[in-house]
Scaffold this active site. Structure first.
Site, PDB file in Angstrom:
ATOM      1  CG  HIS A  78      -2.791 -23.304  21.879  1.00 21.88           C
ATOM      2  ND1 HIS A  78      -2.131 -24.209  22.670  1.00 21.88           N
ATOM      3  CD2 HIS A  78      -3.296 -24.004  20.830  1.00 21.88           C
ATOM      4  CE1 HIS A  78      -2.244 -25.424  22.127  1.00 21.88           C
ATOM      5  NE2 HIS A  78      -2.947 -25.319  21.019  1.00 21.88           N
TER       6      HIS A  78
ATOM      7  CD  GLU B 255      -0.050 -25.919  11.573  1.00 18.13           C
ATOM      8  OE1 GLU B 255      -1.217 -25.892  12.037  1.00 18.13           O
ATOM      9  OE2 GLU B 255       0.708 -26.910  11.689  1.00 18.13           O
TER      10      GLU B 255
END
Length: 335
Positions: free
Chosen positions: A137, A68
């Site tokens: 998540h 990321e």
């Protein structure tokens, strides 16, 4: 770019509306491209990118390594070089890996260079609970990003508006954090055909009532509207206001409605401690609306705990429709 004022609508899903917005933006402007993990042949972790890879090719729908920090860093560089990247992060939780590029680079370059450079980047990310994805998540981290000067933060609550908001975000010369609730992807609504933009920084009054103002974001907007229907059966008439853009916030519609009803219930999925709705509460009590209050401002938020994996505990950890209705009834009884 000009805005097409076509208003004809047809029912499509939230994810289809996002894909349509990206496809139209890429067709209009060859500077627009998308990058992220598994967005190519696989079609994205939640299937949002779909067939865009086959339509536009690998140069403009770029599968990336699992990094990321590298993905967002590449997007910041591309934006500085004149491109208009759209980043897809698989889960908003993973933006933690890219915080330096988001907070210290994308958000600050325009300011630090005296306006000589822009970072027209959109960072899309699914957030929230409800899919059994557990603690790493399922978070709602919108308050982190809304706190940072230089970032715009958008949180679309319905299929009807996600396309128009995304097109406006892609047009914007600033970095935009575009947060999409996972449970909304399969919901559907009437989405205009054409290229209508919904301007960033404008709140929407979803429902108008006389007894109570409810302010909500993301998935909580639809839950509040459901609760409002149940409350109406009991003779309780509520307003529901959706900020849509968390930063910059269009607070005036909220303040006007609270001044009229005298009560404010603020609903978010994220934990309450230092959450976004604390900012809304502050705006209310720091404005003339405070003198019209008939009851203290109340927040209804997720628990101050990580999201559990077990379905029953996951459901219990964030506000549901019944809890919103109960909170509204309690406010009316106490005031």
């Amino acid at each position: 770019m000009t805005t097409d004022t076509t208003t004809e609508a047809r029912a499509i899903t939230y994810s289809e509306a996002i894909r349509e917005a990206i496809g139209e933006a890429m067709t209009e402007d060859d500077r627009v491209f998308m990058l992220g993990e598994d967005i190519g042949v696989y079609g994205g972790a939640f299937g949002v990118s779909g067939d865009l890879y086959h339509r536009f090719g690998a140069d403009r729908i770029r599968d990336t390594p699992i990094s990321e920090l590298g993905i967002v860093g590449a997007a910041v560089g591309a934006a500085l070089a004149g491109m208009r990247p759209i980043v897809e992060i698989q889960f908003s939780d993973f933006m933690c890996q890219a915080m330096d590029q988001i907070v210290n680079q994308a958000a600050k370059i325009h300011f630090m260079l005296g306006g000589a450079a822009e970072v027209p980047m959109v960072l899309r990310a699914p957030l929230g609970s409800g899919t059994g994805a557990a603690a790493q998540h399922s978070q709602s981290l919108e308050a982190w990003f809304a706190h940072v000067p230089g970032l715009k933060v958008v949180m679309p609550s319905c299929a009807e508006e996600v396309k128009g908001l995304l097109l406006a975000a892609i047009d914007d010369p600033n970095p935009v954090i575009f947060l999409e609730h996972k449970l909304l992807y399969k919901t559907s609504g009437p989405v205009p055909e054409g290229r209508d933009r919904i301007p960033l920084g404008q709140s929407a009054v979803r429902r108008t009532g006389d007894d109570l103002t409810i302010v909500a974001t993301g998935i909580m907007v639809s839950r509040c509207l459901e609760a409002a229907e149940s409350l109406a059966e009991d003779g309780i008439d509520v307003s529901v206001i959706d900020p849509r853009t968390l930063s910059p916030l269009d607070a005036q519609p909220i303040l006007d409605d609270v001044s009229r009803t005298g009560r404010a219930l603020l609903v978010q999925e994220a934990p309450g401690h230092v959450g976004y709705m604390a900012e809304i509460a502050s705006r209310i009590v720091e404005s003339p609306a405070v003198y019209r209050l008939l009851a203290p401002v109340r927040r209804l938020c997720g628990l101050d705990a990580p999201i559990p994996y077990a379905p029953q505990l996951e459901t219990a950890s964030v506000p549901q429709t019944d809890a919103i209705g109960d909170a509204a009834r309690t406010m009316l009884k106490e005031s």
